[in-house]
Design an enzyme around this catalytic site. Structure first.
Site, PDB file in Angstrom:
ATOM      1  N   LYS A  51      -7.785  -5.545  11.449  1.00  0.00           N
ATOM      2  CA  LYS A  51      -7.175  -4.923  10.262  1.00  0.00           C
ATOM      3  C   LYS A  51      -7.469  -3.418  10.231  1.00  0.00           C
ATOM      4  CE  LYS A  51      -5.728  -4.764   5.893  1.00  0.00           C
ATOM      5  NZ  LYS A  51      -4.332  -5.024   5.548  1.00  0.00           N
ATOM      6  N   GLY A 109       0.807  -1.215   0.000  1.00  0.00           N
ATOM      7  CA  GLY A 109       0.000   0.000   0.000  1.00  0.00           C
ATOM      8  C   GLY A 109       0.842   1.267   0.000  1.00  0.00           C
ATOM      9  N   ASN A 110       2.072   1.170   0.524  1.00  0.00           N
ATOM     10  CA  ASN A 110       2.933   2.354   0.557  1.00  0.00           C
ATOM     11  C   ASN A 110       3.365   2.806  -0.820  1.00  0.00           C
ATOM     12  OD1 ASN A 110       3.146   2.683   3.410  1.00  0.00           O
ATOM     13  ND2 ASN A 110       4.167   0.712   3.334  1.00  0.00           N
ATOM     14  N   LYS A 154      -3.754  -8.570   2.204  1.00  0.00           N
ATOM     15  CA  LYS A 154      -3.330  -8.759   0.807  1.00  0.00           C
ATOM     16  C   LYS A 154      -2.086  -9.649   0.698  1.00  0.00           C
ATOM     17  CE  LYS A 154       0.426  -5.884  -0.189  1.00  0.00           C
ATOM     18  NZ  LYS A 154       0.850  -5.709   1.167  1.00  0.00           N
ATOM     19  N   LYS A 159       3.791 -10.338   5.835  1.00  0.00           N
ATOM     20  CA  LYS A 159       4.641 -10.615   4.664  1.00  0.00           C
ATOM     21  C   LYS A 159       5.461 -11.879   4.905  1.00  0.00           C
ATOM     22  CE  LYS A 159       5.104  -5.870   3.586  1.00  0.00           C
ATOM     23  NZ  LYS A 159       3.818  -5.812   2.877  1.00  0.00           N
TER      24      LYS A 159
HETATM   25  N1  LIG Z   1      11.746  -6.400  11.055  1.00  0.00           N
HETATM   26  C1  LIG Z   1      11.329  -5.509  10.136  1.00  0.00           C
HETATM   27  N2  LIG Z   1      12.069  -5.345   9.006  1.00  0.00           N
HETATM   28  C2  LIG Z   1      11.671  -4.465   8.061  1.00  0.00           C
HETATM   29  N3  LIG Z   1      10.554  -3.700   8.141  1.00  0.00           N
HETATM   30  C3  LIG Z   1       9.764  -3.843   9.235  1.00  0.00           C
HETATM   31  C4  LIG Z   1      10.133  -4.752  10.277  1.00  0.00           C
HETATM   32  N4  LIG Z   1       9.181  -4.681  11.236  1.00  0.00           N
HETATM   33  C5  LIG Z   1       8.281  -3.784  10.827  1.00  0.00           C
HETATM   34  N5  LIG Z   1       8.609  -3.262   9.629  1.00  0.00           N
HETATM   35  C6  LIG Z   1       7.795  -2.294   8.893  1.00  0.00           C
HETATM   36  O1  LIG Z   1       7.075  -2.991   7.903  1.00  0.00           O
HETATM   37  C7  LIG Z   1       6.753  -2.035   6.885  1.00  0.00           C
HETATM   38  C8  LIG Z   1       6.243  -2.756   5.654  1.00  0.00           C
HETATM   39  O2  LIG Z   1       4.935  -3.287   5.925  1.00  0.00           O
HETATM   40  P1  LIG Z   1       3.617  -2.432   5.659  1.00  0.00           P
HETATM   41  O3  LIG Z   1       3.673  -1.147   6.383  1.00  0.00           O
HETATM   42  O4  LIG Z   1       2.452  -3.309   5.930  1.00  0.00           O
HETATM   43  O5  LIG Z   1       3.758  -2.077   4.133  1.00  0.00           O
HETATM   44  P2  LIG Z   1       2.985  -2.546   2.826  1.00  0.00           P
HETATM   45  O6  LIG Z   1       2.117  -1.413   2.473  1.00  0.00           O
HETATM   46  O7  LIG Z   1       4.110  -2.723   1.861  1.00  0.00           O
HETATM   47  O8  LIG Z   1       2.249  -3.820   3.120  1.00  0.00           O
HETATM   48  C9  LIG Z   1       8.048  -1.280   6.725  1.00  0.00           C
HETATM   49  O9  LIG Z   1       7.839  -0.016   6.152  1.00  0.00           O
HETATM   50  C10 LIG Z   1       8.555  -1.196   8.161  1.00  0.00           C
HETATM   51  O10 LIG Z   1       8.157   0.045   8.713  1.00  0.00           O
HETATM   52 MG   LIG Z   2       0.994  -4.224   4.791  1.00  0.00          MG
END
Ligand SMILES: Nc1ncnc2c1ncn2[C@@H]1O[C@H](COP(=O)(O)OP(=O)(O)O)[C@@H](O)[C@H]1O
Ligand SMILES: [Mg+2]
Length: 309
Positions: free
Chosen positions: A121, A9-10, A204, A262
């Site tokens: 969520k 989403g970012n 997702k 993820k």
């Molecule tokens: N151990 C980690 N390593 C890397 N990123 C992390 C970790 N823990 C949390 N994050 C966060 O996870 C984010 C990515 O997940 P998310 O915000 O859900 O993004 P997306 O929109 O890509 O799903 C990163 O921007 C980071 O801030």
């Molecule tokens: Mg996410």
């Protein structure tokens, strides 16, 4: 090679950015140019997030309908159409000559899923405490802390089956890049052979893992805004995990709302199919194919990544 690329989403809306159509279009155009680096590797299915968009559509719908809430499955479908259209347009412009098709995608969930009694969520904007409580009591929302503020939270059940699987296969066979399962897909329940929309938002990353498994993808790419899984994330010297196995990855305790899903998606795909998953950044995502970028997740004892066929 068949690739499922899940766009975070970012990439559609960076943290703190206002959700405007122009901003979203610019960001998706950048994302499409980055994704174009995958196009030569073979068959591509692109999925994407919808958290901020589905929350905003809920607010717009509430304003238009005099406070009566629009069901979340309908809002999920709207967000798939809205983001899918912009992404398809941007991919066509980034890859002249390639066919791109966007598919509204329903995903079967179970009405017995414990998620329905425990909404987790976050969707929509982050609000200050007072504003969030006003909105929650006006609309009957559940709210939960997110960063400095509060956000609406909704149930996020497990994805069980991709309804349009054969349509995805047919579009791939016709040479299309397929945009589908946006926002985790539209949740539907199956009762007595009939499908019915359900009030929820599916994760997702987990929906993308299921899709990748069901289309027998070789790679699942979880594309986000960090270099990959970082050890000591948020600390003074974070370190990138370059390569890991599902067993190792499951032993790390990762943030439940962001990196956690993820990692879980990557583990499921690798465990169930023997394929390779990569968690990595949008910029330079072409390197996630040859293993030069991101965190590679595969079963132990499997030799290094093959170059694309
Ligand atoms: N151990 C980690 N390593 C890397 N990123 C992390 C970790 N823990 C949390 N994050 C966060 O996870 C984010 C990515 O997940 P998310 O915000 O859900 O993004 P997306 O929109 O890509 O799903 C990163 O921007 C980071 O801030
Ligand atoms: Mg996410």
């Amino acid at each position: 090679m068949r690739i499922v690329a899940a766009l975070g989403g970012n990439a559609i809306l960076r943290r703190g950015e206002p959700l405007t159509t122009a901003r979203q279009r610019d960001n998706l155009s950048l994302a499409a140019r980055a994704l174009a680096a995958l196009a030569d590797a073979g068959e591509i299915v692109v999925t994407h997030g919808n958290g901020p968009q589905v929350g905003l559509l809920a607010l717009q719908a509430a304003a238009a309908e005099d406070g009566r809430p629009t069901p979340l499955d309908v809002l999920d479908a709207e967000s798939e159409g809205m983001i899918g259209y912009e992404l398809e347009l941007a991919l066509r412009n980034a890859l002249p000559g390639r066919s791109v098709a966007t598919l509204l995608t329903q995903v079967v969930v179970s009405l017995d899923d414990p998620a329905f009694t425990r909404p987790t969520k976050p969707i929509g904007p982050v609000y200050g405490a007072e504003h969030a409580r006003e909105l929650a009591s006006a609309h009957g929302w559940d709210i939960a802390p997110d960063g400095d503020g509060l956000r609406r939270v909704v149930p996020s059940p497990e994805p069980l089956r991709i309804v349009e699987l054969h349509a995805v296969e047919a579009l791939l066979a016709a040479g299309c890049i397929v945009v589908c399962a946006g926002g985790g897909g539209i949740p539907v329940a199956e009762t007595g052979g009939r499908l019915e929309g359900v009030e929820a938002v599916i994760d997702k990353d987990l929906a993308s893992a299921l899709l990748a498994e069901q289309v027998a993808a070789d790679r699942l790419l979880l594309i986000t805004d960090v270099a990959g899984v970082l050890l000591g994330f948020g600390g003074p010297a974070p370190r990138l995990v370059r390569e890991t196995s599902p067993d190792e990855l499951r032993r790390l305790s990762l943030a439940p709302g962001s990196m956690g899903p993820k990692a879980e998606a990557a583990c499921r795909f690798v465990e169930r199919t023997g394929g390779t998953a990569v968690i990595g950044p949008l910029e330079g995502c072409g390197g996630m194919i040859d293993g030069s970028v991101g965190t590679i997740v595969r079963r132990t004892g499997i030799p290094s990544l093959r170059m694309p066929r």
